[in-house]
Design a protein around this motif. Structure first.
Motif, PDB file in Angstrom:
ATOM      1  N   THR A  19      93.152-117.452 -68.835  1.00  0.00           N
ATOM      2  CA  THR A  19      93.000-115.995 -68.841  1.00  0.00           C
ATOM      3  C   THR A  19      93.064-115.422 -70.250  1.00  0.00           C
ATOM      4  O   THR A  19      92.285-114.537 -70.607  1.00  0.00           O
ATOM      5  CB  THR A  19      94.084-115.351 -67.957  1.00  0.00           C
ATOM      6  OG1 THR A  19      94.023-115.917 -66.648  1.00  0.00           O
ATOM      7  CG2 THR A  19      93.868-113.852 -67.839  1.00  0.00           C
ATOM      8  N   ILE A  20      93.968-115.923 -71.070  1.00  0.00           N
ATOM      9  CA  ILE A  20      94.078-115.379 -72.423  1.00  0.00           C
ATOM     10  C   ILE A  20      92.831-115.680 -73.243  1.00  0.00           C
ATOM     11  O   ILE A  20      92.381-114.849 -74.048  1.00  0.00           O
ATOM     12  CB  ILE A  20      95.344-115.923 -73.124  1.00  0.00           C
ATOM     13  CG1 ILE A  20      95.556-115.181 -74.437  1.00  0.00           C
ATOM     14  CG2 ILE A  20      95.247-117.427 -73.337  1.00  0.00           C
ATOM     15  CD1 ILE A  20      96.888-115.474 -75.075  1.00  0.00           C
ATOM     16  N   LEU A  21      92.214-116.852 -73.021  1.00  0.00           N
ATOM     17  CA  LEU A  21      90.973-117.167 -73.714  1.00  0.00           C
ATOM     18  C   LEU A  21      89.857-116.251 -73.239  1.00  0.00           C
ATOM     19  O   LEU A  21      89.023-115.795 -74.041  1.00  0.00           O
ATOM     20  CB  LEU A  21      90.608-118.635 -73.471  1.00  0.00           C
ATOM     21  CG  LEU A  21      89.300-119.133 -74.095  1.00  0.00           C
ATOM     22  CD1 LEU A  21      89.313-118.917 -75.602  1.00  0.00           C
ATOM     23  CD2 LEU A  21      89.084-120.602 -73.773  1.00  0.00           C
ATOM     24  N   LEU A  22      89.835-115.936 -71.949  1.00  0.00           N
ATOM     25  CA  LEU A  22      88.823-115.027 -71.422  1.00  0.00           C
ATOM     26  C   LEU A  22      88.999-113.628 -72.000  1.00  0.00           C
ATOM     27  O   LEU A  22      88.008-112.929 -72.274  1.00  0.00           O
ATOM     28  CB  LEU A  22      88.916-114.989 -69.891  1.00  0.00           C
ATOM     29  CG  LEU A  22      87.797-114.258 -69.156  1.00  0.00           C
ATOM     30  CD1 LEU A  22      86.443-114.890 -69.470  1.00  0.00           C
ATOM     31  CD2 LEU A  22      88.048-114.287 -67.651  1.00  0.00           C
ATOM     32  N   VAL A  23      90.237-113.216 -72.202  1.00  0.00           N
ATOM     33  CA  VAL A  23      90.490-111.906 -72.822  1.00  0.00           C
ATOM     34  C   VAL A  23      89.914-111.884 -74.233  1.00  0.00           C
ATOM     35  O   VAL A  23      89.283-110.893 -74.650  1.00  0.00           O
ATOM     36  CB  VAL A  23      91.997-111.601 -72.830  1.00  0.00           C
ATOM     37  CG1 VAL A  23      92.287-110.351 -73.667  1.00  0.00           C
ATOM     38  CG2 VAL A  23      92.510-111.390 -71.414  1.00  0.00           C
ATOM     39  N   TYR A  24      90.087-112.960 -74.978  1.00  0.00           N
ATOM     40  CA  TYR A  24      89.510-113.029 -76.324  1.00  0.00           C
ATOM     41  C   TYR A  24      87.982-112.995 -76.265  1.00  0.00           C
ATOM     42  O   TYR A  24      87.327-112.277 -77.034  1.00  0.00           O
ATOM     43  CB  TYR A  24      89.960-114.322 -77.020  1.00  0.00           C
ATOM     44  CG  TYR A  24      91.279-114.217 -77.733  1.00  0.00           C
ATOM     45  CD1 TYR A  24      91.431-113.404 -78.851  1.00  0.00           C
ATOM     46  CD2 TYR A  24      92.375-114.954 -77.301  1.00  0.00           C
ATOM     47  CE1 TYR A  24      92.642-113.321 -79.511  1.00  0.00           C
ATOM     48  CE2 TYR A  24      93.596-114.876 -77.953  1.00  0.00           C
ATOM     49  CZ  TYR A  24      93.722-114.054 -79.062  1.00  0.00           C
ATOM     50  OH  TYR A  24      94.920-113.966 -79.714  1.00  0.00           O
ATOM     51  N   LEU A  25      87.401-113.787 -75.360  1.00  0.00           N
ATOM     52  CA  LEU A  25      85.943-113.869 -75.290  1.00  0.00           C
ATOM     53  C   LEU A  25      85.324-112.528 -74.926  1.00  0.00           C
ATOM     54  O   LEU A  25      84.317-112.111 -75.525  1.00  0.00           O
ATOM     55  CB  LEU A  25      85.533-114.935 -74.273  1.00  0.00           C
ATOM     56  CG  LEU A  25      85.869-116.390 -74.633  1.00  0.00           C
ATOM     57  CD1 LEU A  25      85.515-117.318 -73.475  1.00  0.00           C
ATOM     58  CD2 LEU A  25      85.133-116.806 -75.890  1.00  0.00           C
ATOM     59  N   VAL A  26      85.901-111.860 -73.943  1.00  0.00           N
ATOM     60  CA  VAL A  26      85.362-110.563 -73.520  1.00  0.00           C
ATOM     61  C   VAL A  26      85.683-109.482 -74.543  1.00  0.00           C
ATOM     62  O   VAL A  26      84.830-108.664 -74.895  1.00  0.00           O
ATOM     63  CB  VAL A  26      85.906-110.187 -72.129  1.00  0.00           C
ATOM     64  CG1 VAL A  26      85.491-108.770 -71.744  1.00  0.00           C
ATOM     65  CG2 VAL A  26      85.410-111.171 -71.078  1.00  0.00           C
ATOM     66  N   GLY A  27      86.930-109.465 -75.027  1.00  0.00           N
ATOM     67  CA  GLY A  27      87.355-108.392 -75.926  1.00  0.00           C
ATOM     68  C   GLY A  27      86.655-108.386 -77.256  1.00  0.00           C
ATOM     69  O   GLY A  27      86.403-107.319 -77.829  1.00  0.00           O
ATOM     70  N   PHE A  28      86.320-109.568 -77.762  1.00  0.00           N
ATOM     71  CA  PHE A  28      85.656-109.635 -79.055  1.00  0.00           C
ATOM     72  C   PHE A  28      84.175-110.002 -78.939  1.00  0.00           C
ATOM     73  O   PHE A  28      83.392-109.696 -79.842  1.00  0.00           O
ATOM     74  CB  PHE A  28      86.357-110.661 -79.949  1.00  0.00           C
ATOM     75  CG  PHE A  28      87.769-110.288 -80.281  1.00  0.00           C
ATOM     76  CD1 PHE A  28      88.059-109.105 -80.944  1.00  0.00           C
ATOM     77  CD2 PHE A  28      88.826-111.114 -79.923  1.00  0.00           C
ATOM     78  CE1 PHE A  28      89.367-108.762 -81.256  1.00  0.00           C
ATOM     79  CE2 PHE A  28      90.131-110.776 -80.223  1.00  0.00           C
ATOM     80  CZ  PHE A  28      90.408-109.595 -80.893  1.00  0.00           C
ATOM     81  N   GLY A  29      83.800-110.652 -77.833  1.00  0.00           N
ATOM     82  CA  GLY A  29      82.414-111.086 -77.685  1.00  0.00           C
ATOM     83  C   GLY A  29      81.476-109.983 -77.230  1.00  0.00           C
ATOM     84  O   GLY A  29      80.371-109.827 -77.784  1.00  0.00           O
TER      85      GLY A  29
END
Length: 290
Positions: A131-141
């Motif tokens: 989940t934390i990796l998905l937050v990074y991917l969505v939040g910055f991607g």
């Protein structure tokens, strides 16, 4: 035992029944007293070990400083309201998304196979990404794509990442509930003249939803805690506020304030989940009622 008084019939417990009830009450009081005493003893032993440890003064100053707690608590509480809002908005969206994905995975029509394959791919991919990796991917991607209409609010992007992650888990919970309904329920509905969609809507789904309420509440307790992951994108929610105070004063007590708020919200949800699970178990038991 039945006695008659003034022409009326009344039920009076026998001496044996009264004696049994009295023994049960005494046994309950004795069990409760033993449980309370053992709990107090265990807590006292743990506290004694912690307080008498060599590093306790340093830990007390760093993690349990009353002044730091009261100083950071207002800001942490204000940030916690953002966590609650993210949770309240994401929860119904996750429910709708999860139910739609679960229904799509149950499609058997060859024409709709691409939709079913998309639902399978969605659950496999987003359950596999931390989940934390998905937050990074969505939040910055997503903002990096510079697409028109894509929000740039870190709180919105973080909430969207949580929806994608938990939607996959909730979809599997719904699918398990639907698959747990015996095929005879569908057959009985069809024999009454209901179509397949009507059987699903009026017969299968109501029973499935009732069965999966406890695991859904467990997922939402986890969701409330995972709203803290949005802090990696920068919005001033509870964890971020605690990080700011901790970095300013070099003290970790603000994190304790954050933990207290999350526990105060998730523990009642956990107890409510236990209550619903126990009630469902009583209903399934023979003679448990409907």
């Amino acid at each position: 035992m039945t006695v008659r008084a003034g022409g009326e019939t009344a039920w009076v417990k026998s001496e044996r029944q009264l004696d049994r009830e009295a023994r049960r009450r005494r046994a309950g009081v004795r069990s409760g007293s033993i449980a309370a005493a053992s709990t107090v003893l265990c807590v006292a032993v743990v506290l004694a070990v912690v307080v008498t440890s060599p590093g306790w003064p340093r830990v007390h100053e760093t993690f349990f400083n009353p002044g730091e707690f009261t100083g950071a608590f207002p800001d942490v509480l204000r940030g916690f309201w953002l966590n609650v809002r993210i949770f309240l908005i994401a929860e119904p969206v996750i429910l709708v998304l999860g139910l739609l994905v679960a229904l799509a995975r149950g499609l058997r029509t060859p024409l709709l196979f691409p939709l079913r394959a998309l639902a399978v791919a969605y659950t496999d991919v987003f359950r596999g990404i931390p989940t934390i990796l998905l937050v990074y991917l969505v939040g910055f991607g997503l903002p990096a794509l510079r697409l028109q209409g894509v929000p740039d609010s870190p709180a919105v992007l973080g909430g969207f990442a949580l929806v994608l992650s938990y939607g996959a888990y909730v979809a599997e919970v719904f699918r398990a509930g639907i698959d747990s309904i015996h095929p005879s329920q569908r057959a009985a509905a069809r024999s009454l003249g209901l179509s397949k969609p009507q059987s699903l809507r009026f017969v299968v789904l109501p029973q499935a939803v009732r069965r999966v309420v406890p695991p859904l509440l467990n997922d939402f307790a986890s969701l409330q805690k995972d709203t803290a992951l949005v802090a990696v994108l920068g919005p001033l929610e509870a964890l971020r506020q605690a990080q700011i105070h901790s970095a300013t004063n070099f003290n970790y007590t603000p994190y304790l304030a954050t933990a207290v708020l999350f526990v105060a919200l998730t523990v009642p949800m956990a107890r409510f989940t236990d209550h619903l699970a126990a009630r469902a178990e009583r209903r399934r038991a023979p003679g448990g009622g409907t």
